[in-house]
Enzyme design. Structure first.
Site, mmCIF file in Angstrom:
data_model
loop_
_atom_site.group_PDB
_atom_site.id
_atom_site.type_symbol
_atom_site.label_atom_id
_atom_site.label_comp_id
_atom_site.label_asym_id
_atom_site.label_seq_id
_atom_site.Cartn_x
_atom_site.Cartn_y
_atom_site.Cartn_z
ATOM 1 N N TYR A 139 32.653 -25.030 114.659
ATOM 2 C CA TYR A 139 33.080 -23.814 115.348
ATOM 3 C C TYR A 139 34.027 -23.039 114.430
ATOM 4 O O TYR A 139 35.145 -23.467 114.153
ATOM 5 C CB TYR A 139 33.777 -24.168 116.660
ATOM 6 N N LYS A 165 28.779 -22.223 114.554
ATOM 7 C CA LYS A 165 29.020 -21.281 115.634
ATOM 8 C C LYS A 165 30.153 -20.351 115.239
ATOM 9 O O LYS A 165 31.240 -20.812 114.872
ATOM 10 C CB LYS A 165 29.368 -22.030 116.923
#
Length: 308
Positions: A139, A165
């Site tokens: 992330y 992400k």
């Protein structure tokens, strides 16, 4: 090197809330009841105890319990990827414990509090990836801002680092990472993880990022699913209608108050009769004026997709 990827179904990626009881404790029954009812709307995967699920406010044992209960509830229908992160020792312990729980991978949230060099971020991800065989999605957000070279290095050295992400919003940098990753390994999965990601997904799709998080699915699954289908069908008119009538007003309300990306989702569920409790500190629940505006936005969204 063997290749791994997550076999998501064709639907929005669902980030459920974590329900709290009147005593403020995690209510697993209500949490999983919501997840079970949402499965009929066809999510592509379930990400429990992540951002929308208030990972930042959960004790480690609570996050693990939510993940395990979600696996039992979903029962293999779609992939389940809980959040891990924060202190590296806690993230390592979590993936080791989750490996035996039946989850399909993990979303690795940023390290706690401190910033880091690229070498430090490489070591952080490497420690988690080496601790289990679970697929890991990085992330890119907050204290974890990765360079294209660092992502390429992680992909080259850890076959279970399978996805990236973005939660920062620098589309040019993301496109660079997408191109650099393709030189190292095919099949890496890329996700738009910006708040209310539907509002920016057209730009991300053009940059080679086909997947996106949908917190809205937790609150308004009919609307989120209609948007996803229109997006997948390249139905620009329907996408723009939903953006104008639902997502853009929701973004404007969200931006009035820090933390509303989560608080509004829980409030929207409560407006529809779900007993999910409020948010934990340091987040705050919406004011009465903002609740009234949220109710209008939800009604408009439901009208757009023909839901009474």
């Amino acid at each position: 090197m063997s290749q791994q990827s997550i076999a998501f179904a064709d639907g929005p990626l669902y980030f459920p809330v974590t329900a709290f009881g009147a005593d403020g404790e995690v209510d697993l029954d209500r949490t999983t009841a919501l997840i079970e009812s949402s499965l009929e709307h066809g999510p592509g995967g379930v990400f429990p105890a992540c951002g929308t699920g208030e990972f930042h406010a959960l004790a480690p044992a609570e996050a693990i319990a939510v993940a395990r209960a979600t696996v039992q509830t979903v029962s293999g229908a779609v992939p389940v990827l809980p959040g891990v992160g924060g202190p590296v020792g806690g993230a390592v312990a979590a993936v080791r414990e989750l490996e035996a729980s039946g989850v399909d991978g993990v979303l690795l949230l940023p390290p706690y509090l401190v910033g880091a060099t690229q070498e430090g971020l490489y070591r952080y991800v490497s420690a988690v990836a080496a601790a289990s065989a679970l697929p890991v999605i990085i992330y890119h957000r907050g204290t974890a801002a990765y360079s294209a070279d660092t992502v390429a290095r992680l992909l080259a050295e850890h076959e279970n680092v399978v996805g990236f992400k973005d939660g920062i919003g620098d589309v040019a940098r993301v496109h660079e990472i997408v191109l650099r990753a393709s030189e190292v390994r095919p099949g890496v999965q890329f996700f738009n993880g910006l708040l209310t990601a539907e509002a920016s997904q057209s730009a991300y799709h053009a940059a080679g990022v086909p997947l996106y998080s949908s917190a809205a699915f937790a609150m308004a699954p009919h609307v989120a699913t209609a948007f996803y289908r229109a997006y997948r069908a390249a139905d620009t008119a329907s996408v723009e209608r939903l953006l104008r009538g639902f997502y853009h007003p929701l973004v404007h309300l969200r931006d009035t108050t820090p933390g509303y990306a989560v608080s509004l989702i829980k409030a929207g569920l409560r407006l529809q009769g779900a007993e999910v409790g409020g948010v934990r500190a340091p987040l705050v629940d919406p004011s009465p004026e903002h609740l009234a505006e949220l109710e209008r936005i939800l009604a408009a969204g439901h009208d757009l997709v023909g839901i009474a």
